[in-house]
Design a protein around this motif. Sequence first.
Motif, PDB file in Angstrom:
ATOM      1  N   MET A  32      -8.940  23.149  25.461  1.00 56.47           N
ATOM      2  CA  MET A  32      -8.162  23.570  26.604  1.00 56.47           C
ATOM      3  C   MET A  32      -9.109  23.728  27.791  1.00 56.47           C
ATOM      4  SD  MET A  32      -5.723  26.889  27.489  1.00 56.47           S
ATOM      5  CE  MET A  32      -6.433  27.949  26.329  1.00 56.47           C
ATOM      6  N   LEU A  33      -8.664  23.256  28.943  1.00 55.87           N
ATOM      7  CA  LEU A  33      -9.371  23.512  30.195  1.00 55.87           C
ATOM      8  C   LEU A  33      -8.579  24.574  30.929  1.00 55.87           C
ATOM      9  CD1 LEU A  33     -10.057  19.849  31.328  1.00 55.87           C
ATOM     10  CD2 LEU A  33     -11.630  21.400  30.183  1.00 55.87           C
ATOM     11  N   ASP A  34      -9.178  25.737  31.170  1.00 59.49           N
ATOM     12  CA  ASP A  34      -8.446  26.865  31.756  1.00 59.49           C
ATOM     13  C   ASP A  34      -9.183  27.387  32.983  1.00 59.49           C
ATOM     14  OD1 ASP A  34      -7.043  29.158  32.396  1.00 59.49           O
ATOM     15  OD2 ASP A  34      -7.048  29.959  30.364  1.00 59.49           O
ATOM     16  N   TYR A  35      -8.591  27.171  34.158  1.00 61.44           N
ATOM     17  CA  TYR A  35      -9.162  27.649  35.417  1.00 61.44           C
ATOM     18  C   TYR A  35      -8.398  28.850  35.962  1.00 61.44           C
ATOM     19  CZ  TYR A  35     -11.966  23.445  35.436  1.00 61.44           C
ATOM     20  OH  TYR A  35     -12.872  22.477  35.100  1.00 61.44           O
ATOM     21  N   HIS A  36      -7.393  29.330  35.239  1.00 62.16           N
ATOM     22  CA  HIS A  36      -6.521  30.397  35.721  1.00 62.16           C
ATOM     23  C   HIS A  36      -7.261  31.708  35.975  1.00 62.16           C
ATOM     24  CE1 HIS A  36      -2.858  32.605  36.380  1.00 62.16           C
ATOM     25  NE2 HIS A  36      -3.208  33.472  35.449  1.00 62.16           N
ATOM     26  N   ASN A  37      -8.145  32.125  35.074  1.00 67.46           N
ATOM     27  CA  ASN A  37      -8.821  33.420  35.195  1.00 67.46           C
ATOM     28  C   ASN A  37     -10.261  33.317  35.669  1.00 67.46           C
ATOM     29  OD1 ASN A  37      -6.629  35.043  34.389  1.00 67.46           O
ATOM     30  ND2 ASN A  37      -6.991  34.462  32.267  1.00 67.46           N
TER      31      ASN A  37
ATOM     32  N   THR B 134     -10.296  26.749  43.993  1.00 71.30           N
ATOM     33  CA  THR B 134     -10.709  25.365  44.179  1.00 71.30           C
ATOM     34  C   THR B 134      -9.655  24.422  43.600  1.00 71.30           C
ATOM     35  OG1 THR B 134     -13.018  26.022  44.007  1.00 71.30           O
ATOM     36  CG2 THR B 134     -12.531  23.693  43.678  1.00 71.30           C
ATOM     37  N   SER B 135      -9.270  23.422  44.377  1.00 70.47           N
ATOM     38  CA  SER B 135      -8.339  22.407  43.870  1.00 70.47           C
ATOM     39  C   SER B 135      -9.072  21.498  42.899  1.00 70.47           C
ATOM     40  CB  SER B 135      -7.781  21.590  45.025  1.00 70.47           C
ATOM     41  OG  SER B 135      -7.011  22.410  45.867  1.00 70.47           O
ATOM     42  N   ARG B 136      -8.393  21.105  41.833  1.00 66.72           N
ATOM     43  CA  ARG B 136      -8.968  20.223  40.809  1.00 66.72           C
ATOM     44  C   ARG B 136      -8.137  18.942  40.726  1.00 66.72           C
ATOM     45  NH1 ARG B 136     -13.792  22.483  40.146  1.00 66.72           N
ATOM     46  NH2 ARG B 136     -13.586  24.708  39.823  1.00 66.72           N
ATOM     47  N   TYR B 137      -8.803  17.809  40.489  1.00 67.29           N
ATOM     48  CA  TYR B 137      -8.128  16.526  40.309  1.00 67.29           C
ATOM     49  C   TYR B 137      -8.605  15.948  38.986  1.00 67.29           C
ATOM     50  CZ  TYR B 137      -5.735  12.240  41.637  1.00 67.29           C
ATOM     51  OH  TYR B 137      -4.851  11.185  41.685  1.00 67.29           O
TER      52      TYR B 137
ATOM     53  N   ALA C 248     -14.341  16.424  38.804  1.00 69.65           N
ATOM     54  CA  ALA C 248     -15.624  16.535  39.511  1.00 69.65           C
ATOM     55  C   ALA C 248     -16.508  17.684  39.037  1.00 69.65           C
ATOM     56  CB  ALA C 248     -15.371  16.656  41.009  1.00 69.65           C
ATOM     57  N   SER C 249     -15.922  18.788  38.592  1.00 66.39           N
ATOM     58  CA  SER C 249     -16.726  19.943  38.179  1.00 66.39           C
ATOM     59  C   SER C 249     -17.255  19.834  36.748  1.00 66.39           C
ATOM     60  CB  SER C 249     -15.909  21.228  38.313  1.00 66.39           C
ATOM     61  OG  SER C 249     -14.858  21.252  37.362  1.00 66.39           O
TER      62      SER C 249
ATOM     63  N   GLU D 183      -4.515  20.733  26.557  1.00 64.92           N
ATOM     64  CA  GLU D 183      -3.892  21.670  27.483  1.00 64.92           C
ATOM     65  C   GLU D 183      -4.786  21.864  28.702  1.00 64.92           C
ATOM     66  OE1 GLU D 183      -1.894  26.133  27.580  1.00 64.92           O
ATOM     67  OE2 GLU D 183      -2.933  25.458  25.782  1.00 64.92           O
ATOM     68  N   ILE D 184      -4.157  21.869  29.886  1.00 62.29           N
ATOM     69  CA  ILE D 184      -4.857  22.174  31.128  1.00 62.29           C
ATOM     70  C   ILE D 184      -4.093  23.285  31.831  1.00 62.29           C
ATOM     71  CG2 ILE D 184      -5.537  21.348  33.415  1.00 62.29           C
ATOM     72  CD1 ILE D 184      -5.863  18.556  32.198  1.00 62.29           C
ATOM     73  N   VAL D 185      -4.818  24.350  32.182  1.00 65.83           N
ATOM     74  CA  VAL D 185      -4.249  25.457  32.951  1.00 65.83           C
ATOM     75  C   VAL D 185      -4.968  25.478  34.295  1.00 65.83           C
ATOM     76  CG1 VAL D 185      -3.831  27.938  33.062  1.00 65.83           C
ATOM     77  CG2 VAL D 185      -3.780  26.768  30.843  1.00 65.83           C
ATOM     78  N   GLY D 186      -4.244  25.170  35.358  1.00 67.99           N
ATOM     79  CA  GLY D 186      -4.838  25.134  36.681  1.00 67.99           C
ATOM     80  C   GLY D 186      -5.046  26.521  37.244  1.00 67.99           C
ATOM     81  N   GLY D 187      -5.764  26.565  38.365  1.00 66.23           N
ATOM     82  CA  GLY D 187      -6.007  27.823  39.057  1.00 66.23           C
ATOM     83  C   GLY D 187      -5.058  27.988  40.227  1.00 66.23           C
ATOM     84  N   LEU D 188      -5.515  28.656  41.277  1.00 68.00           N
ATOM     85  CA  LEU D 188      -4.676  28.924  42.439  1.00 68.00           C
ATOM     86  C   LEU D 188      -4.725  27.810  43.473  1.00 68.00           C
ATOM     87  CD1 LEU D 188      -5.436  32.717  42.904  1.00 68.00           C
ATOM     88  CD2 LEU D 188      -3.458  31.653  41.819  1.00 68.00           C
ATOM     89  N   GLY D 189      -5.655  26.862  43.356  1.00 70.27           N
ATOM     90  CA  GLY D 189      -5.717  25.727  44.262  1.00 70.27           C
ATOM     91  C   GLY D 189      -4.643  24.704  43.927  1.00 70.27           C
ATOM     92  N   GLN D 190      -4.587  23.631  44.707  1.00 70.94           N
ATOM     93  CA  GLN D 190      -3.624  22.553  44.471  1.00 70.94           C
ATOM     94  C   GLN D 190      -4.204  21.596  43.441  1.00 70.94           C
ATOM     95  OE1 GLN D 190      -0.426  21.893  45.852  1.00 70.94           O
ATOM     96  NE2 GLN D 190      -0.640  24.067  46.272  1.00 70.94           N
ATOM     97  N   ASP D 191      -3.866  21.795  42.181  1.00 71.80           N
ATOM     98  CA  ASP D 191      -4.413  20.995  41.090  1.00 71.80           C
ATOM     99  C   ASP D 191      -3.546  19.765  40.840  1.00 71.80           C
ATOM    100  OD1 ASP D 191      -6.480  22.936  40.500  1.00 71.80           O
ATOM    101  OD2 ASP D 191      -4.859  24.189  39.765  1.00 71.80           O
ATOM    102  N   SER D 192      -4.196  18.674  40.413  1.00 71.55           N
ATOM    103  CA  SER D 192      -3.510  17.406  40.166  1.00 71.55           C
ATOM    104  C   SER D 192      -3.963  16.825  38.839  1.00 71.55           C
ATOM    105  CB  SER D 192      -3.837  16.397  41.266  1.00 71.55           C
ATOM    106  OG  SER D 192      -3.483  16.891  42.531  1.00 71.55           O
ATOM    107  N   VAL D 193      -3.051  16.098  38.193  1.00 71.12           N
ATOM    108  CA  VAL D 193      -3.385  15.330  36.995  1.00 71.12           C
ATOM    109  C   VAL D 193      -2.903  13.905  37.222  1.00 71.12           C
ATOM    110  CG1 VAL D 193      -2.879  14.952  34.550  1.00 71.12           C
ATOM    111  CG2 VAL D 193      -3.339  17.253  35.379  1.00 71.12           C
ATOM    112  N   GLU D 194      -3.823  12.952  37.019  1.00 69.20           N
ATOM    113  CA  GLU D 194      -3.489  11.530  37.105  1.00 69.20           C
ATOM    114  C   GLU D 194      -3.460  10.970  35.689  1.00 69.20           C
ATOM    115  OE1 GLU D 194      -5.554   7.467  38.701  1.00 69.20           O
ATOM    116  OE2 GLU D 194      -5.651   9.234  40.008  1.00 69.20           O
ATOM    117  N   GLY D 195      -2.334  10.365  35.330  1.00 64.83           N
ATOM    118  CA  GLY D 195      -2.145   9.873  33.974  1.00 64.83           C
ATOM    119  C   GLY D 195      -2.973   8.649  33.639  1.00 64.83           C
TER     120      GLY D 195
END
Length: 91
Positions: A1-6, A13-16, A32-33, A43-55
């Motif tokens: 799992m990638l979790d940026y929520h906490n 930071t926005s993630r792509y 990028a990070s 599972e991916i849990v984004g943070g408060l930035g505008q996160d994106s997933v490209e299939g």
Amino acid sequence: MLDYHNDTATQLTSRYFILTGIGASGFNGTEASISAGFVDVDEIVGGLGQDSVEGVNQNAAFAIHSTSVDYKVGTTTLHLTNVENLVGGNA
């Protein structure tokens, strides 16, 4: 799992996330990070930035629920929460 929520250092930071393929038990991809990319994430849990997933560049489907999204290719599913932008691949 990638979790940026906490993660208070990076949660604004926005993630792509770019999915590049399917591993043994999840999806492989880049962000990028993460210098070496990621492998077998389900599972991916984004943070408060505008996160994106490209299939991936395969036939796939996004199932949009009230608080989450499931991205499915064949029998492999990626569960997404707090991800604001969904981008299809080039299948």
